[in-house]
Design an enzyme around this catalytic site. Sequence first.
Site, PDB file in Angstrom:
ATOM      1  N   GLU A 186      70.921  78.183  60.045  1.00 24.57           N
ATOM      2  CA  GLU A 186      70.609  79.002  61.232  1.00 24.57           C
ATOM      3  C   GLU A 186      71.774  78.974  62.232  1.00 24.57           C
ATOM      4  O   GLU A 186      71.587  79.067  63.447  1.00 24.57           O
ATOM      5  CB  GLU A 186      69.312  78.520  61.929  1.00 24.57           C
ATOM      6  CG  GLU A 186      68.115  78.367  61.018  1.00 24.57           C
ATOM      7  CD  GLU A 186      67.543  79.690  60.533  1.00 24.57           C
ATOM      8  OE1 GLU A 186      68.340  80.624  60.331  1.00 24.57           O
ATOM      9  OE2 GLU A 186      66.332  79.790  60.351  1.00 24.57           O
TER      10      GLU A 186
ATOM     11  N   GLN B  17      66.610  52.936  59.197  1.00 19.00           N
ATOM     12  CA  GLN B  17      67.300  51.649  59.388  1.00 19.00           C
ATOM     13  C   GLN B  17      66.313  50.549  59.753  1.00 19.00           C
ATOM     14  O   GLN B  17      66.430  49.410  59.291  1.00 19.00           O
ATOM     15  CB  GLN B  17      68.361  51.789  60.485  1.00 19.00           C
ATOM     16  CG  GLN B  17      69.235  50.563  60.683  1.00 19.00           C
ATOM     17  CD  GLN B  17      70.243  50.367  59.562  1.00 19.00           C
ATOM     18  OE1 GLN B  17      70.459  51.276  58.764  1.00 19.00           O
ATOM     19  NE2 GLN B  17      70.842  49.198  59.492  1.00 19.00           N
TER      20      GLN B  17
ATOM     21  N   GLY C 277      65.248  83.224  67.348  1.00 17.53           N
ATOM     22  CA  GLY C 277      63.947  82.621  67.079  1.00 17.53           C
ATOM     23  C   GLY C 277      64.007  81.604  65.960  1.00 17.53           C
ATOM     24  O   GLY C 277      63.333  80.569  66.011  1.00 17.53           O
ATOM     25  N   GLY C 278      64.831  81.895  64.934  1.00 19.57           N
ATOM     26  CA  GLY C 278      64.972  80.960  63.829  1.00 19.57           C
ATOM     27  C   GLY C 278      65.498  79.616  64.280  1.00 19.57           C
ATOM     28  O   GLY C 278      65.124  78.565  63.730  1.00 19.57           O
TER      29      GLY C 278
ATOM     30  N   GLU D  41      76.944  84.586  52.791  1.00 22.68           N
ATOM     31  CA  GLU D  41      77.596  84.937  51.528  1.00 22.68           C
ATOM     32  C   GLU D  41      78.544  83.819  51.110  1.00 22.68           C
ATOM     33  O   GLU D  41      78.909  82.974  51.936  1.00 22.68           O
ATOM     34  CB  GLU D  41      78.370  86.252  51.677  1.00 22.68           C
ATOM     35  CG  GLU D  41      77.465  87.430  51.964  1.00 22.68           C
ATOM     36  CD  GLU D  41      78.188  88.774  51.986  1.00 22.68           C
ATOM     37  OE1 GLU D  41      77.520  89.790  52.202  1.00 22.68           O
ATOM     38  OE2 GLU D  41      79.428  88.799  51.772  1.00 22.68           O
TER      39      GLU D  41
ATOM     40  N   GLU E 235      78.326  73.352  65.035  1.00 21.31           N
ATOM     41  CA  GLU E 235      79.640  73.685  65.581  1.00 21.31           C
ATOM     42  C   GLU E 235      79.630  75.100  66.171  1.00 21.31           C
ATOM     43  O   GLU E 235      80.186  75.350  67.243  1.00 21.31           O
ATOM     44  CB  GLU E 235      80.713  73.560  64.489  1.00 21.31           C
ATOM     45  CG  GLU E 235      81.030  72.134  64.080  1.00 21.31           C
ATOM     46  CD  GLU E 235      79.920  71.486  63.249  1.00 21.31           C
ATOM     47  OE1 GLU E 235      79.862  70.238  63.219  1.00 21.31           O
ATOM     48  OE2 GLU E 235      79.130  72.213  62.622  1.00 21.31           O
TER      49      GLU E 235
ATOM     50  N   GLY F 135      64.743  48.721  56.985  1.00 16.45           N
ATOM     51  CA  GLY F 135      65.588  47.903  56.126  1.00 16.45           C
ATOM     52  C   GLY F 135      65.690  48.502  54.728  1.00 16.45           C
ATOM     53  O   GLY F 135      65.700  49.724  54.557  1.00 16.45           O
TER      54      GLY F 135
END
Length: 401
Positions: free
Chosen positions: A384, A357, A261-262, A148, A388, A360
């Site tokens: 999901e 990278q 599962g996700g 939300e 953190e 280039g």
Amino acid sequence: MWISFAHEGRNRKLYIDKAQYVASAGLTEEQKEFQKVAFDFASKELAPHMAEWDEKEIFPVEAMRKAAQLGFGGIYVKPDVGGSGLSRLDTSIIFEALSTGCTSTTAYLSIHNMCVWMIDTFGNEEQRHRFCPSLCSMEKLASYCLTEPGSGSDAASLLTSAKRKGDTYVLNGSKAFISGGGDTDVYVVMCRTGGPGPKGISCVVLEKGTPGLSFGKKEKKVGWNSQPTRAVIFEDCVVPVGNLLGAEGQGFSIAMKGLNGGRINIASCSLGAAHASVLLAQEHLTVRKQFGEPLANNQYLQFRLAEMATRLVAARLMVRNAAQALQEGREDAAVLCSMAKLFATDECFVICNQALQMHGGYGYLKDYAVQQFVRDIRVHQILEGTNEVMRMIVARNLLQE
């Protein structure tokens, strides 16, 4: 086995079976067949259109319905309602292979599969047979509605209310960042039927066209452009009590079990993006010359490529181990899923970014597929459950008495 990528206006074909990070090592013959089917589909039906779907923000419904014809619309859903009845490990293998063709589209497929599994697992027989067959065929598409505007990582504080009125619930509130929102047909919604906290949350299934259900504007995103993202809004939205999934107060548990599962699914999509990016980098180092010789002769770049392949194999093993634990219902499954999601999405982003990278300046051009893998994979570290939050889950498990 070959896989195609749009590159400089033409299709490049890259061989995927390379010894240093072969994706089929340790698999059964049946799993290798699932994987081959998925790789072939990715090569023929996804990769040639990946750039166009991204640029024009096309939701490729017909391509996904073709995937469903191969059994990819309900991979770990029971066969009696149209599912394929495969394991979590089988599912991870399939999503990794599909993601090499288009990570954004495969990520939506993974969310759809999670929704169908939730209905199949927690719904009663009437609900299972009412919703699952058309979802497994992808005649209808599903969205997962938990986040939300004011409750992202703190999902237990969600405010969307569902007030019981006779044989209906009246929903009010909104959901944010909903994949497929507005374009999909079935919405698995977490809402508050009781008091504060996780025990007051229930799960209901809504269908598009329900009075009081509306959608916000289509969000403009860095990646994941082959799937629309919108807010889902409930204004005195009336839902039959018969659409309650499980029991009242069970919604948060349902949501978290779905997310275990996700997390494996989205980590598997990250593996596919990294797998494809290693191949693109490998090819670029071989064909691109600087200072009179191929970049592949540069030892520094050789070492970086070796590191990328090593990271990929390590992430793949962790994801597949967690998938097996989840399938077996092991006590440590939830924390292993969190570890796998954290490790794989972080490491695979590093791989994709390093592949860019190595290209280039060319890597920053939209003519080259590697930049799209970087853009599409970045959000996997957020959704999901942010990485953190994954660290919090792992630390809590380690420190609990």
